[in-house]
Design a protein around this motif. Structure first.
Motif, PDB file in Angstrom:
ATOM      1  N   TRP A 109       1.393  -3.938   3.056  1.00  0.00           N
ATOM      2  CA  TRP A 109       2.833  -3.886   3.274  1.00  0.00           C
ATOM      3  C   TRP A 109       3.175  -4.526   4.607  1.00  0.00           C
ATOM      4  O   TRP A 109       2.535  -4.258   5.628  1.00  0.00           O
ATOM      5  CB  TRP A 109       3.284  -2.422   3.258  1.00  0.00           C
ATOM      6  CG  TRP A 109       4.771  -2.227   3.361  1.00  0.00           C
ATOM      7  CD1 TRP A 109       5.739  -2.965   2.769  1.00  0.00           C
ATOM      8  CD2 TRP A 109       5.445  -1.205   4.101  1.00  0.00           C
ATOM      9  NE1 TRP A 109       6.984  -2.476   3.068  1.00  0.00           N
ATOM     10  CE2 TRP A 109       6.828  -1.383   3.887  1.00  0.00           C
ATOM     11  CE3 TRP A 109       5.014  -0.152   4.910  1.00  0.00           C
ATOM     12  CZ2 TRP A 109       7.783  -0.559   4.470  1.00  0.00           C
ATOM     13  CZ3 TRP A 109       5.968   0.676   5.472  1.00  0.00           C
ATOM     14  CH2 TRP A 109       7.336   0.472   5.260  1.00  0.00           C
ATOM     15  N   TRP A 113      11.930  -4.040   3.885  1.00  0.00           N
ATOM     16  CA  TRP A 113      12.572  -3.395   2.744  1.00  0.00           C
ATOM     17  C   TRP A 113      13.539  -4.375   2.089  1.00  0.00           C
ATOM     18  O   TRP A 113      14.130  -5.210   2.770  1.00  0.00           O
ATOM     19  CB  TRP A 113      13.365  -2.163   3.189  1.00  0.00           C
ATOM     20  CG  TRP A 113      12.527  -0.975   3.540  1.00  0.00           C
ATOM     21  CD1 TRP A 113      11.791  -0.787   4.671  1.00  0.00           C
ATOM     22  CD2 TRP A 113      12.343   0.196   2.747  1.00  0.00           C
ATOM     23  NE1 TRP A 113      11.159   0.416   4.641  1.00  0.00           N
ATOM     24  CE2 TRP A 113      11.484   1.065   3.472  1.00  0.00           C
ATOM     25  CE3 TRP A 113      12.824   0.618   1.514  1.00  0.00           C
ATOM     26  CZ2 TRP A 113      11.083   2.309   2.989  1.00  0.00           C
ATOM     27  CZ3 TRP A 113      12.441   1.858   1.027  1.00  0.00           C
ATOM     28  CH2 TRP A 113      11.578   2.685   1.759  1.00  0.00           C
ATOM     29  N   PRO A 149      10.431  -0.880  -0.814  1.00  0.00           N
ATOM     30  CA  PRO A 149       9.589  -1.453   0.232  1.00  0.00           C
ATOM     31  C   PRO A 149       8.574  -2.444  -0.322  1.00  0.00           C
ATOM     32  O   PRO A 149       7.762  -2.985   0.435  1.00  0.00           O
ATOM     33  CB  PRO A 149       8.875  -0.213   0.799  1.00  0.00           C
ATOM     34  CG  PRO A 149       8.736   0.673  -0.387  1.00  0.00           C
ATOM     35  CD  PRO A 149       9.956   0.448  -1.238  1.00  0.00           C
ATOM     36  N   SER A 150       8.601  -2.679  -1.621  1.00  0.00           N
ATOM     37  CA  SER A 150       7.548  -3.514  -2.215  1.00  0.00           C
ATOM     38  C   SER A 150       8.076  -4.567  -3.181  1.00  0.00           C
ATOM     39  O   SER A 150       7.321  -5.139  -3.953  1.00  0.00           O
ATOM     40  CB  SER A 150       6.539  -2.622  -2.955  1.00  0.00           C
ATOM     41  OG  SER A 150       7.183  -1.783  -3.893  1.00  0.00           O
ATOM     42  N   PRO A 249       4.030   1.541  -0.779  1.00  0.00           N
ATOM     43  CA  PRO A 249       2.932   1.220   0.139  1.00  0.00           C
ATOM     44  C   PRO A 249       2.193   2.481   0.590  1.00  0.00           C
ATOM     45  O   PRO A 249       2.779   3.571   0.671  1.00  0.00           O
ATOM     46  CB  PRO A 249       3.649   0.555   1.325  1.00  0.00           C
ATOM     47  CG  PRO A 249       4.932   0.050   0.758  1.00  0.00           C
ATOM     48  CD  PRO A 249       5.324   1.025  -0.298  1.00  0.00           C
TER      49      PRO A 249
END
Length: 307
Positions: A109, A113, A149-150, A249
């Motif tokens: 990560w 975001w 976030p991914s 993450p």
């Protein structure tokens, strides 16, 4: 050969689901087994393979017909035999889901975001968008703000374009923060993504399959059909969990996250029973050209390597 006693528990649990999710199991079978071996199989082989799970010939024929009507499968007839394979769209759908199942490790990560403001969407549009983006780890952060976030921006834009929502939302990409996963962020993530509930489902998976691993660890020369049926139900149950998992993450997950143990268990069982499973498939599945071809090289890269 040693049959697996724990298989009876797995099959009974599957049969107790009302109604039996035969279509979902067939998709699991294609993704896990048939696609790596050329992608096409005789209907008679399918009927024989899943009969021990309580899916009789009539139910299998009905299931295949529905999957064909829904655009998942297509058929070719050679003589009096019908051979089924995934359609192009069906293959894309399954690849999207199954890529997660067999991946070796999560990507690192970068601390950023992806945020989407949805205040211009109707309630139905917002719900549908979130469902379409769920596989990219999106959740409702607060009010009309969703985030992940991914997420991959290119994939997000593809979803927005296919839904005709590009002009109705605002997309932001944040930069890495000094503190990637402080206490406040981890508390927010735990609540917004309902990690406690998902963790409980992972624990159920562990409780179901840990006895399988314990039995496998004590046996050699495992029965080939038992191995195939166990592997199919293993991936079927694990795939259903991953469809709910936002794949957050590592930095945002609890230290005792049940998903880690579940993945390790799934990988260990899969590696252990795959050699016997592949032998069974070679003897019991038929394509239009005869026995199924050997598994593709990419198959042996699953879970970081099967050899």
């Amino acid at each position: 050969m040693n049959k697996l006693n724990t298989l009876d528990t797995l099959i009974t649990r599957f049969q107790q689901q009302k109604p039996i999710r035969a279509s979902s199991l067939v998709i699991t079978l294609y993704g896990d087994t048939i696609e790596p071996h050329g992608g096409t199989v005789w209907l008679g082989s399918l009927i024989k393979l899943l009969e021990p799970m309580g899916i009789n010939e009539r139910l299998m024929r009905t299931t295949i017909f529905r999957l064909t009507q829904d655009g998942w499968l297509t058929s070719d007839k050679v003589g009096r035999k019908s051979y089924y394979s995934l359609t192009g769209s069906g293959r894309r759908k399954f690849e999207q889901a199954f890529r997660r199942v067999y991946s070796a490790n999560q990507t690192v990560w970068d601390g950023s975001w992806c945020l989407i403001m949805t205040q211009q969407l109707s309630a139905d549009e917002r719900k549908q968008l979130l469902e379409n983006l769920n596989w990219q780890g999106f959740g409702v952060l607060t009010g009309q703000l969703i985030g992940s976030p991914s997420a991959n921006l290119s994939d997000v834009n593809t979803v927005l374009a296919s839904s005709n929502l590009q002009s109705k939302v605002i997309v932001f990409k944040t930069h890495q923060q000094e503190e990637l996963a402080g206490k406040q962020i981890r508390m927010l993530v735990r609540e917004c993504w309902e990690l406690d509930k998902l963790g409980a489902h992972y624990q159920e998976f562990i409780d179901l399959f840990r006895p399988v691993w314990q039995e496998l660890d004590e046996k050699d020369n495992i029965d080939a059909e038992s191995s195939f049926l166990t592997r199919t139900l293993l991936i079927h149950e694990y795939r259903k969990l991953l469809l709910r998992d936002p794949q957050l993450p590592e930095e945002l997950l609890p230290g005792d996250w049940e998903g880690r143990a579940a993945r390790q268990l799934c990988r260990n069982i899969y590696r252990k029973i795959t050699p016997a499973t592949e032998q069974w498939l070679g003897k019991n599945l038929e394509s239009a050209d005869g026995p199924l071809p050997e598994a593709s090289q990419s198959f042996y890269q699953r879970f970081g390597g099967l050899n």
